[in-house]
Design an enzyme around this catalytic site. Structure first.
Site, PDB file in Angstrom:
ATOM      1  CG  HIS A 157     -39.869  39.023 -78.927  1.00 57.81           C
ATOM      2  ND1 HIS A 157     -39.281  37.788 -78.707  1.00 57.81           N
ATOM      3  CD2 HIS A 157     -38.831  39.897 -79.040  1.00 57.81           C
ATOM      4  CE1 HIS A 157     -37.963  37.918 -78.669  1.00 57.81           C
ATOM      5  NE2 HIS A 157     -37.665  39.196 -78.870  1.00 57.81           N
ATOM      6  CG  ASP A 187     -40.959  34.779 -78.890  1.00 56.71           C
ATOM      7  OD1 ASP A 187     -41.810  35.496 -79.446  1.00 56.71           O
ATOM      8  OD2 ASP A 187     -39.831  35.193 -78.547  1.00 56.71           O
ATOM      9  CB  SER A 266     -34.853  38.441 -80.468  1.00 58.15           C
ATOM     10  OG  SER A 266     -34.645  38.733 -79.109  1.00 58.15           O
TER      11      SER A 266
END
Length: 314
Positions: A157, A187, A266
């Site tokens: 993402h 992810d 992230s």
């Protein structure tokens, strides 16, 4: 006070004449010592000088004596060690360690872990083109170098909507990057840097097989673009499931941890106190829409992350 002569204790320096006192008593100047025979001081001195004269006549004897004395001195030092030296005892060692702990400001385990992983942590920036066709920054995330040829792991993402990707390495050098692989179910995305620093440092990966709740971990990344930033906590649980706030995807078998993580973390590494990567930070749980940390973060186990790159399992 006058220092005594170095040879005053030797009974062999000057043999006593027959019927008289030792010659060293005469040389010492002791006026009270009885004298039973004529032993003039000049006789004793003459004998001493004669000995030196004989040594001077035969220099080989003198040098041989000096060499012998030197050898004996070296042998004594070799076998006995420094004067006054003694073996260290456990009590000495304990006292030294205690003194170090009480007088030195040692880095914490979290600080050592962060220092070890930091050279492998990368800022990942995604760019899109605006209406004028100019590249503008779309978001900032984190990546971790897992192969020193410029292979980097991050979250899908972070780069999914990017038209171009830019990396900033720990030494400040920059490079464009290409997405070379994805593992959408976890992810994860794999990046290949176009320009590789000469001293690029790759992280050490560690199996999660022996992790238990309560183990200390550290998260390193760029929360809100600030960093590299370090936060420490513990593993809260294993085998967790997490659904993104948009509700588009659910990820299973995650590591739950409580080290602070926020948007920008992230794709960053979750590491042990040894600085070894056990997971890739992927999301945080928040019951509101503010997307700020409330104590529950999730990371993809490194076994899954390494699989995205095609690395062999542990």
């Amino acid at each position: 006070m006058r220092k005594p002569a170095l040879y005053s204790r030797s009974a062999r320096a000057f043999p006593a004449p027959a019927g008289g006192r030792p010659a060293d008593a005469v040389e010492s100047g002791n006026a009270e010592a009885p004298v039973t025979g004529p032993v003039p001081i000049r006789v004793a001195r003459r004998g001493w000088r004669a000995g030196l004269a004989r040594a001077a006549i035969n220099p080989r004897v003198m040098w041989a004596a000096l060499a012998l004395l030197g050898a004996l001195l070296l042998a004594s030092i070799w076998t006995q060690g420094p004067v006054g030296a003694r073996a260290l005892t456990q009590k000495d060692i304990d006292a030294a360690v205690l003194r170090t702990l009480t007088t030195q400001n040692l880095p914490s385990a979290a600080a050592r872990a962060a220092e070890k992983i930091r050279p492998a942590v990368v800022r990942v920036m995604s760019f899109v083109k605006d209406k004028k066709g100019e590249a503008v920054e779309n978001g900032v995330g984190t990546g971790v170098v897992i192969l020193d040829k410029g292979v980097i792991l991050t979250n899908l993402h972070v780069v999914q909507s990017a038209q171009t990707v830019k990396l900033v390495f720990a030494d400040g050098s920059e490079s464009a990057a290409t997405v070379t692989g994805v593992q959408a179910e976890n992810d994860l995305a794999v990046l290949q840097a176009h320009t590789i620093p000469d001293d690029l440092h790759a992280a050490t990966l560690r199996s999660t097989g022996d992790l238990v709740a309560g183990d200390h971990v550290v998260a390193v990344g760029f929360p809100f673009g600030i960093g590299p930033s370090t936060s420490a906590g513990v593993i809260s649980g294993l085998g967790r499931a997490f659904k993104s706030p948009e509700g588009e995807q659910e990820i299973d078998n995650l590591i739950q941890f409580d080290a602070a993580a926020n948007p920008g973390n992230s794709g960053g590494p979750l590491v042990t106190m040894d600085g070894e990567v056990v997971g890739i930070v992927t999301g945080i749980l928040n019951p509101t829409n503010h997307r700020t940390f409330v104590g529950i973060g999730f990371a993809v186990p490194i076994e899954s992350a390494a699989g995205a790159v095609g690395l062999p399992p542990f």
